[in-house]
Design a protein around this motif. Structure first.
Motif, mmCIF file in Angstrom:
data_model
loop_
_atom_site.group_PDB
_atom_site.id
_atom_site.type_symbol
_atom_site.label_atom_id
_atom_site.label_comp_id
_atom_site.label_asym_id
_atom_site.label_seq_id
_atom_site.Cartn_x
_atom_site.Cartn_y
_atom_site.Cartn_z
ATOM 1 N N SER A 93 4.621 -0.706 12.348
ATOM 2 C CA SER A 93 5.474 -1.263 11.006
ATOM 3 C C SER A 93 6.711 -1.378 11.561
ATOM 4 O O SER A 93 7.460 -2.496 11.324
ATOM 5 C CB SER A 93 5.356 -0.234 9.889
ATOM 6 O OG SER A 93 5.862 0.954 10.085
ATOM 7 N N SER A 94 7.452 -0.375 12.183
ATOM 8 C CA SER A 94 8.752 -0.388 12.356
ATOM 9 C C SER A 94 9.067 -1.550 13.595
ATOM 10 O O SER A 94 10.164 -2.114 13.525
ATOM 11 C CB SER A 94 9.490 0.698 12.794
ATOM 12 O OG SER A 94 8.975 1.724 11.824
ATOM 13 N N GLU A 113 13.211 -1.278 6.336
ATOM 14 C CA GLU A 113 11.899 -1.022 6.142
ATOM 15 C C GLU A 113 11.642 -0.283 4.747
ATOM 16 O O GLU A 113 10.545 -0.207 4.366
ATOM 17 C CB GLU A 113 11.316 -0.237 7.309
ATOM 18 C CG GLU A 113 9.790 -0.081 7.399
ATOM 19 C CD GLU A 113 9.255 0.231 8.612
ATOM 20 O OE1 GLU A 113 9.898 0.380 9.738
ATOM 21 O OE2 GLU A 113 8.002 0.683 8.627
ATOM 22 N N ASP A 153 11.737 5.761 13.808
ATOM 23 C CA ASP A 153 11.481 4.595 14.727
ATOM 24 C C ASP A 153 11.801 3.317 15.001
ATOM 25 O O ASP A 153 11.778 2.926 16.062
ATOM 26 C CB ASP A 153 9.816 4.085 13.586
ATOM 27 C CG ASP A 153 8.924 5.131 12.940
ATOM 28 O OD1 ASP A 153 9.316 6.383 13.651
ATOM 29 O OD2 ASP A 153 8.347 4.900 12.010
ATOM 30 N N LYS A 204 1.069 3.661 5.656
ATOM 31 C CA LYS A 204 1.783 4.635 4.812
ATOM 32 C C LYS A 204 2.243 4.208 3.577
ATOM 33 O O LYS A 204 2.552 4.831 2.647
ATOM 34 C CB LYS A 204 2.903 5.139 5.783
ATOM 35 C CG LYS A 204 2.730 6.234 6.579
ATOM 36 C CD LYS A 204 1.519 6.299 7.651
ATOM 37 C CE LYS A 204 1.921 5.655 8.478
ATOM 38 N NZ LYS A 204 0.824 5.420 9.880
HETATM 39 MG MG MG Z 1 5.227 2.967 10.069
#
Ligand code: MG
Ligand code: ADP
Ligand code: NG1
Length: 491
Positions: A155-156, A187, A198, A242
């Motif tokens: 994701s990051s 984010e 991250d 998450k």
């Molecule tokens: Mg993530």
């Protein structure tokens, strides 16, 4: 991000000539009918130790992976964003990007974010940073090879790559630490209140060493790892998004409430701002071990109701929700504060021990040989010592897993099974990333790596999960520390 590439800025290199770039270029041309102008590449990461403590203000110890998000980009002469993905399970998306406020990030009806929401987070944050002064729009085509929703920070990497692409297209020079901090903020638009580990490692990683990341101000200090140590990542075959549940934010706010209560009970609170567990430690001028004692003293109960917390903090329910909770944790009625705070303070101690053992032995001239590309000596030992240090570090990782399982309750049966199977052949490991699924990171002597991987393939993937042996190999891999984000441009 200058073409000269000062070491402070994201390096700009020539476009590599390889098959992946060619395929991405081709896909881009098919989708947009033109060639990409530049590429951005942001790696995933594996955290060696220091889980769920970045958002409490404590140092963490991750390293970047080879697996990454690669985006091909071209500039549009209107304020629009056109997004494609080489993987056709991810749908195309287009929107106007005139102002930060106009970018609304909404999940699907089940509360799961659309994949392009992560791109929008990066773009929204960049627009906010630019005060909406945007000279042009962007066409982006994404090629990601980080296993998604697996604790390896896909994701990051996606958020950061989108933000980096937009800022580069606007010719905005930013240092690696500035863009890392900006991307951590970006984010949070997805809904999770992450700490910044991250994004920090995505930009500040260096080849051949892990990084000890500290906050306020953000700083990465290279950590040499024992030369005989190999790190193996193994997937539990369970994914956990998450932002799709409130598990992650629940832990964040439980830490906030624990910090608030300890500070209040110790008479160290003067306002009602959010305070982290590390800020409480600083205010009280205590050691981490003394903080552990204070947790038992001020948070003796296993479970706290919302009413009890309101009483201790002398606020009403509305104030509690407004000041300390998030939209997706507002309706929770019971909280585990002792367990979460204990994990955080003890994990912070483990990070210090881990780092100390890496650096003490690195500075102990005896038996040290070789210098890696960053002028950090690799740590080598006489044979006996080499395995001793691996055992010390490995035991810290095992304790970390135990704490994440029992106190933080963010493990998963498959993760626990992988950890205990590893233990059976004397390999220590722990879950990495946020948990609830995803991967373990294991530490073992280099000479044992093949045997260890074969054992996991046979016992976990083939026997337990009943998957094909050939396929199993793609879920487990040895990894070494890689470098951070970069931009590719034909010079
Ligand atoms: Mg993530
Ligand atoms: P992680 O632990 O990998 O960071 P998260 O739950 O934070 O997991 O984010 C995972 C989400 O990121 C995925 O569900 C998907 O929406 C998005 N994502 C990750 N990689 C890609 C990719 N290559 N293409 C599109 N979306 C991706
Ligand atoms: P993953 O599992 O990669 O989404 C999350 C947080 C980190 C950190 C870890 C747990 C984000 C973007 N990432 O990582 O900041 O808190 O969990 O140590 O929120």
């Amino acid at each position: 991000m200058s073409a000269n590439g000062t070491s402070d800025e994201v390096p700009v290199r020539g476009i590599p000539d390889n098959e992946r770039i060619s395929r991405l270029k081709q896909h881009f041309c098919q989708e947009f009918g033109c060639h990409p102008l530049f590429f951005v590449r942001v790696p995933g990461r594996v955290n060696l130790i220091g889980e769920h403590i970045d958002y409490c203000g404590y140092p963490v110890l991750p390293m970047a992976l080879e697996q990454d998000i690669l985006i091909a980009a071209a500039i549009l002469n209107k304020p629009e964003l056109h997004v494609r993905n080489v993987n056709n399970k991810y749908s195309s998306y287009e929107t106007e990007i005139k102002s930060c406020e106009d970018i609304i990030i909404k999940s699907d009806p089940n509360g799961k974010p659309f994949w392009y929401n992560y791109v929008l987070c990066g773009v929204k944050g960049a627009l906010e940073f630019l005060n909406d002064k945007l000279a042009n729009g962007l066409q982006l085509c994404v090629d990601g090879i980080i296993p998604p929703a697996s604790g390896l920070s896909s994701s990051s990497a996606l958020v950061s790559a989108a933000c980096l692409a937009l800022l580069y297209a606007q010719n905005v020079p930013l240092s690696k630490t500035e863009i890392a901090s900006l991307c951590a903020k970006c984010e949070r638009y997805i809904g999770t209140q992450g700490g910044g580990m991250d994004q920090a490692i995505a930009f500040l990683a260096e080849k051949n060493c892990a990084q000890y990341i500290t906050w306020s101000p953000l700083k990465a200090t290279p950590v040499a790892l024992p030369e005989n140590a190999a790190f193996v990542v193994a997937h539990s075959l369970a994914e956990a998004n998450k932002a799709a549940t409130n598990d992650f934010n629940r832990r964040v706010i439980e830490c906030r409430l624990a910090a608030r209560i300890i500070a209040t009970c110790a008479g160290a609170i003067t306002d009602n701002k959010i305070i982290t567990l590390s800020q409480v430690q600083n205010k009280l001028d205590k050691t981490l071990r003394e903080m552990v004692d204070l947790v038992y003293k001020y948070l003796p109960k296993d479970l706290y109701t919302k009413e009890e917390i309101c009483d201790i903090l002398n606020v009403n329910k509305d104030e509690l929700e407004q000041l300390y909770l998030t939209p997706n944790t507002k309706y929770l009625t019971e909280f585990k504060l002792k367990q979460r705070a204990l994990h955080v303070y003890e994990e912070a101690i483990r990070v210090e021990d881990f780092r100390k053992h890496c650096s003490q032995t690195a500075s102990n001239g005896n038996g040290m040989n070789g210098v890696n590309g960053n002028n950090i000596p690799n740590v080598t030992y006489e044979n006996g010592d080499a395995n001793d240090i691996i055992n010390v570090l490995g035991n810290l990782m095992s304790s970390s897993h135990e704490s994440l399982k029992e106190l933080y309750e963010c493990s998963h049966d498959n993760l626990d099974r992988l950890v205990s199977m590893s233990k059976e052949i004397n390999v220590n490991s722990r879950l990495t990333g946020a948990g609830w699924g995803g991967c373990i990171i294991a530490l073992c002597p280099k000479e044992k790596v093949n045997k260890y991987i074969d054992m996991l393939i046979e016992n976990f993937y083939v026997k337990h999960c009943k998957i094909d042996k050939c396929e199993a190999g793609s879920y487990v891999f040895a990894t070494t520390p890689n470098h951070g984000a970069e931009i590719y441009l034909d010079k």
